[in-house]
Design an enzyme around this catalytic site. Structure first.
Site, PDB file in Angstrom:
ATOM      1  N   ASP A 164     -41.161  22.741 -41.599  1.00  0.00           N
ATOM      2  CA  ASP A 164     -41.367  22.571 -43.041  1.00  0.00           C
ATOM      3  C   ASP A 164     -41.799  21.137 -43.317  1.00  0.00           C
ATOM      4  O   ASP A 164     -41.472  20.226 -42.543  1.00  0.00           O
ATOM      5  CB  ASP A 164     -40.051  22.807 -43.801  1.00  0.00           C
ATOM      6  CG  ASP A 164     -39.490  24.201 -43.575  1.00  0.00           C
ATOM      7  OD1 ASP A 164     -40.272  25.106 -43.252  1.00  0.00           O
ATOM      8  OD2 ASP A 164     -38.258  24.350 -43.730  1.00  0.00           O
TER       9      ASP A 164
HETATM   10  N1  URA Z   1     -35.960  26.107 -39.925  1.00  0.00           N
HETATM   11  C1  URA Z   1     -36.153  25.602 -41.146  1.00  0.00           C
HETATM   12  O1  URA Z   1     -35.478  25.984 -42.087  1.00  0.00           O
HETATM   13  N2  URA Z   1     -37.115  24.684 -41.292  1.00  0.00           N
HETATM   14  C2  URA Z   1     -37.859  24.226 -40.287  1.00  0.00           C
HETATM   15  O2  URA Z   1     -38.722  23.368 -40.493  1.00  0.00           O
HETATM   16  C3  URA Z   1     -37.642  24.742 -39.014  1.00  0.00           C
HETATM   17  C4  URA Z   1     -36.676  25.685 -38.850  1.00  0.00           C
END
Ligand code: URA
Length: 308
Positions: free
Chosen positions: A173
């Site tokens: 993310d």
């Molecule tokens: N899980 C998440 O919630 N975000 C990420 O970036 C990777 C795994």
């Protein structure tokens, strides 16, 4: 590290993306980028040569050409791949510890191509120098995409200048930082991100404390999410203060926002999230916004983790 130019690709095996034009990015001081490319990891399917009809069944050995006049001496390729000195590599060959395309090679005169599949003591050795394997410490607020239609800072800004077309192995993310692997090895990229191959990803999450005693058990047993259940492969509390705690979560899932959704579901929304490890590869001391090339031992370990 210098950011951008050439637009690299999307991750392996994802849905094919339409070419996306992009408007100027005032904050990054760049104009539109027109050379964005769709990228898909190459297929893993194999083709078998048709076999002549046989009256007697004999074990079939893959047909390999180890005397290719255009090839390079095996010990030279092994040494160039960092396996050891030329002399050490010769010893490995004569000791029967080297396989080319599934067959043990003991002669010293053999010549092969760097595209052939070589194992030493059962560990894959990547001979192809055009292959690139990078560990990037993705900063916060960088989108995991080689091009972003909304003009946000993306990983194309860091790797777009490279001549290879890189796949990012999975996604983080924008508000997650940490380890993101990039490679032009499509088969490996595909396997590393597919849950079927069970490659573990390790995250450190800061959550609201205190952490209840049974949190690890609940996460190991599984939590129901909108798109199906999820369970961690491992969980431990790294630090627990009254208001905040740091927990380590290891899982082989790759679904979107999976760590955040899972921890929110058990009443501990994530305050910040860092990925520290993918399979055997650690972030180590790679600084935020920097990347490093993986060593040949790390590449071999990745191949092993991906079952290649
Ligand atoms: N899980 C998440 O919630 N975000 C990420 O970036 C990777 C795994």
């Amino acid at each position: 590290m210098t950011p951008p130019k050439n637009r690299g690709g999307a991750p392996g095996r994802g849905p094919k993306r339409a070419d996306a034009g992009r408007g100027p990015r005032p904050e990054a001081g760049r104009g539109p980028r027109s050379d964005q490319r769709t990228q898909r990891a190459p297929g893993t399917g194999t083709t078998r040569p048709s076999q002549p009809t046989q009256t007697k069944r004999e074990p079939q050995r893959p047909v390999i050409d180890v005397h290719d006049p255009d090839g390079v001496r095996l010990q030279k390729l092994l040494a160039a791949a960092g396996v050891g000195s030329r002399r050490v590599c010769e010893d490995l060959i004569t000791q029967g510890r080297v396989e080319v395309d599934g067959q043990t090679v003991r002669e010293l005169g053999v010549r092969i191509k760097a595209t052939q599949v070589v194992h030493v003591d059962g560990e894959r050795v990547q001979l192809d120098e055009s292959r690139v394997y990078l560990a990037f410490n993705k900063p916060l607020n960088v989108v995991t995409s080689m091009s972003d239609d909304l003009g946000r800072v993306d990983i194309g800004d860091y790797f777009g200048d490279r001549k290879e077309r890189l796949f990012h192995v999975g996604r983080l993310d924008a508000d997650t930082e940490g380890l993101l692997l990039l490679t032009n090895d499509g088969d490996l990229a595909h396997r590393l991100q597919h849950p079927r191959y069970g490659v573990l990803k390790t995250y450190l999450a800061q959550i609201q404390g205190p952490v209840p005693r049974d949190l690890g058990r609940r996460l190991r047993e599984g939590v129901e999410l909108d798109d199906g259940p999820v369970k961690v492969d491992s969980f431990r509390v790294v630090d627990s203060q009254p208001g905040k705690a740091i927990v380590e979560v290891i899982l082989h899932e790759g679904r979107k926002h999976i760590v955040r959704r899972m921890l929110a579901e058990v009443g501990h929304p994530v305050l910040s999230l860092v990925r520290t490890q993918v399979g055997p590869i650690r972030l180590a001391d790679t600084k935020v916004g920097k990347f490093r090339s993986l060593s040949s031992a790390e590449v071999a370990a990745l191949y092993k983790a991906a079952g290649l």
